[in-house]
Design a protein around this motif. Structure first.
Motif, short mmCIF file in Angstrom:
data_model
loop_
_atom_site.label_atom_id
_atom_site.label_comp_id
_atom_site.label_asym_id
_atom_site.label_seq_id
_atom_site.Cartn_x
_atom_site.Cartn_y
_atom_site.Cartn_z
N ALA A 59 -13.44 9.23 -16.63
CA ALA A 59 -12.45 9.87 -15.61
C ALA A 59 -12.23 9.28 -14.45
O ALA A 59 -11.13 9.41 -13.96
N GLU A 60 -13.41 8.50 -14.03
CA GLU A 60 -13.23 7.96 -12.74
C GLU A 60 -12.15 6.76 -12.80
O GLU A 60 -11.44 6.43 -11.80
N VAL A 61 -12.28 5.84 -13.92
CA VAL A 61 -11.23 4.82 -14.05
C VAL A 61 -9.81 5.31 -14.12
O VAL A 61 -9.15 4.73 -13.59
N ARG A 62 -9.52 6.54 -14.91
CA ARG A 62 -8.16 7.00 -14.92
C ARG A 62 -7.79 7.37 -13.62
O ARG A 62 -6.83 7.04 -13.06
N ARG A 63 -8.63 8.21 -12.67
CA ARG A 63 -8.17 8.37 -11.37
C ARG A 63 -8.11 7.11 -10.38
O ARG A 63 -7.02 7.23 -9.94
N VAL A 64 -8.89 6.22 -10.51
CA VAL A 64 -8.79 4.92 -9.63
C VAL A 64 -7.40 4.20 -10.34
O VAL A 64 -6.53 3.67 -9.48
N THR A 65 -7.18 4.15 -11.66
CA THR A 65 -6.16 3.51 -12.09
C THR A 65 -4.65 4.16 -11.68
O THR A 65 -3.64 3.53 -11.26
N ALA A 66 -4.69 5.53 -11.72
CA ALA A 66 -3.55 6.17 -11.40
C ALA A 66 -3.24 6.02 -9.94
O ALA A 66 -2.12 5.96 -9.58
N GLN A 67 -4.10 6.13 -9.14
CA GLN A 67 -3.80 5.79 -7.74
C GLN A 67 -3.20 4.53 -7.29
O GLN A 67 -2.40 4.42 -6.72
N ALA A 68 -4.05 3.40 -8.05
CA ALA A 68 -3.59 2.11 -7.82
C ALA A 68 -2.08 1.95 -8.33
O ALA A 68 -1.29 1.21 -7.44
N HIS A 69 -1.99 2.37 -9.46
CA HIS A 69 -0.61 2.37 -9.94
C HIS A 69 0.66 3.08 -8.99
O HIS A 69 1.51 2.43 -8.82
N GLN A 70 0.30 4.12 -8.45
CA GLN A 70 1.19 5.03 -7.61
C GLN A 70 1.35 4.06 -6.56
O GLN A 70 2.58 4.05 -5.90
N SER A 71 0.42 3.70 -6.03
CA SER A 71 0.40 2.66 -4.61
C SER A 71 1.41 1.65 -4.85
O SER A 71 2.37 1.32 -4.12
N ILE A 72 1.28 0.86 -5.99
CA ILE A 72 2.08 -0.29 -6.45
C ILE A 72 3.53 0.09 -6.62
O ILE A 72 4.57 -0.59 -5.95
N THR A 73 3.70 1.22 -7.24
CA THR A 73 4.96 2.00 -7.45
C THR A 73 5.75 2.24 -6.13
O THR A 73 7.11 1.90 -5.95
N GLU A 74 5.05 2.65 -5.33
CA GLU A 74 5.53 2.97 -3.86
C GLU A 74 5.86 1.65 -3.22
O GLU A 74 6.88 1.83 -2.47
N ALA A 75 5.48 0.81 -3.38
CA ALA A 75 5.57 -0.52 -2.71
C ALA A 75 6.73 -0.94 -3.39
O ALA A 75 8.07 -1.55 -2.65
N ILE A 76 7.13 -1.09 -4.58
CA ILE A 76 8.09 -1.35 -5.47
C ILE A 76 9.33 -0.34 -4.75
O ILE A 76 10.47 -0.96 -4.76
N ARG A 77 9.24 0.98 -4.83
CA ARG A 77 10.03 1.60 -4.65
C ARG A 77 10.81 1.34 -2.88
O ARG A 77 11.96 1.55 -2.79
N GLY A 78 9.81 0.93 -2.04
CA GLY A 78 10.08 0.62 -0.72
C GLY A 78 10.88 -0.91 -0.53
O GLY A 78 10.95 -1.13 0.45
N ARG A 79 10.76 -1.62 -1.76
CA ARG A 79 11.06 -2.87 -1.52
C ARG A 79 10.19 -3.74 -0.85
O ARG A 79 10.73 -4.73 -0.10
N ASP A 80 8.88 -3.49 -0.65
CA ASP A 80 7.94 -4.14 0.18
C ASP A 80 7.35 -5.12 -0.88
O ASP A 80 6.53 -4.82 -1.34
N ALA A 81 7.98 -6.15 -1.06
CA ALA A 81 7.64 -7.29 -1.96
C ALA A 81 6.04 -7.79 -1.50
O ALA A 81 5.27 -8.12 -2.63
N ASP A 82 5.72 -7.97 -0.39
CA ASP A 82 4.49 -8.63 -0.18
C ASP A 82 3.32 -7.33 -0.39
O ASP A 82 2.38 -7.91 -0.86
N ALA A 83 3.89 -6.17 -0.14
CA ALA A 83 2.60 -5.31 -0.51
C ALA A 83 2.54 -5.06 -1.86
O ALA A 83 1.57 -4.74 -2.44
N ALA A 84 3.43 -5.04 -2.67
CA ALA A 84 3.60 -4.99 -4.16
C ALA A 84 2.79 -6.08 -4.71
O ALA A 84 1.62 -5.99 -5.60
N PHE A 85 2.87 -7.18 -4.22
CA PHE A 85 2.07 -8.45 -4.60
C PHE A 85 0.70 -8.28 -4.32
O PHE A 85 -0.15 -8.56 -5.17
N ARG A 86 0.24 -7.81 -3.14
CA ARG A 86 -0.95 -7.57 -2.77
C ARG A 86 -1.88 -6.50 -3.28
O ARG A 86 -3.09 -6.75 -4.07
#
Length: 243
Positions: A189-216
């Motif tokens: 359950a913890e791995v699933r929660r952390v994974t979901a958070q990480a993916h959403q964070s990356i998706t938001e960087a992609i949505r905001g066209r923040d290439a450096d944040a998406a890469f990082r």
């Protein structure tokens, strides 16, 4: 001095090579039909059997699609990312590539996919990522649903990069890693929660066209995943089942 006998190529291979080059040069556009068998027989002065064998070679290589019937024939199709994915998958299976090597490859190229996705994503790409994010975050979803959504998300990032080679590589890598990892002993359950958070964070960087944040953020996410998997995985080779 003993001479080595010359290898004379088969007529079907010669014809297939010629047609392949003409397809790749764009002489035959995608979706159009090659000349009918009887016409190729006349043009090349080769037998119908030879012509059919050459067309079968092109079909196996994914350059033509054979349709039967009155409106049938050999129709040109240009290789896409699915061809790359198929070739990479065959290499992984045939060479028994180590899981560690697959994970190293993912670490090397997924951050670049995320950077490109932030630059080139479309609304359709964002919708695909959001759908995968929702499936990953669904607490009532089964482990199988979570893992499939996870693969879908990583492939969706690659698709959003609009780079066919990267998409093909990531498709093959994601499927190989998915089928070779002891997910039931690793994903809780913890791995699933952390994974979901990480993916959403990356998706938001992609949505905001923040290439450096998406890469990082993708770099950090994939690295942490690799370290966690290597801690629990003891295999050095994998066998990816055929699809």
């Amino acid at each position: 001095m003993r001479l080595t006998p010359m290898q004379v190529p088969k007529a079907s291979d010669v014809l297939a090579d010629d047609l392949r080059e003409r397809i790749l040069r764009g002489e035959f556009r995608e979706g159009t039909a090659l000349p009918p068998e009887r016409e190729l027989v006349i043009q090349t002065q080769m037998s119908r059997t030879t012509v059919r064998e050459a067309l079968r070679i092109l079909e196996v290589q994914g350059l033509v699609r054979i349709k039967t019937g009155r409106s049938g024939g050999a129709f040109v199709q240009v290789p896409g990312e699915e061809s790359v994915a198929s070739s990479v998958s065959l290499m992984i299976r045939g060479r028994q590539i180590r899981l560690a090597a697959l994970l190293e490859t993912r670490e090397a190229i997924e951050p670049a996919c995320a950077r490109l996705a932030a630059r080139y994503r479309t609304d359709a790409d964002l919708a695909r990522l959001a759908h995968a994010d929702e499936a990953i975050a669904a607490e009532e979803g089964s482990l199988t649903d979570f893992l499939r959504a996870n693969v879908d998300w990583h492939v969706a990032v690659a698709v959003a990069s609009h780079n066919e080679l990267l998409t093909g590589f990531i498709s093959a890598l994601s499927e190989a890693i998915y089928t070779s990892t002891d997910n039931r002993g690793f994903v809780d359950a913890e791995v699933r929660r952390v994974t979901a958070q990480a993916h959403q964070s990356i998706t938001e960087a992609i949505r905001g066209r923040d290439a450096d944040a998406a890469f990082r953020r993708m770099t950090r996410h994939v690295h942490e995943y690799v370290q966690a998997v290597l801690e629990v995985e003891e295999r050095t080779a994998i066998d990816v089942p055929g699809s």
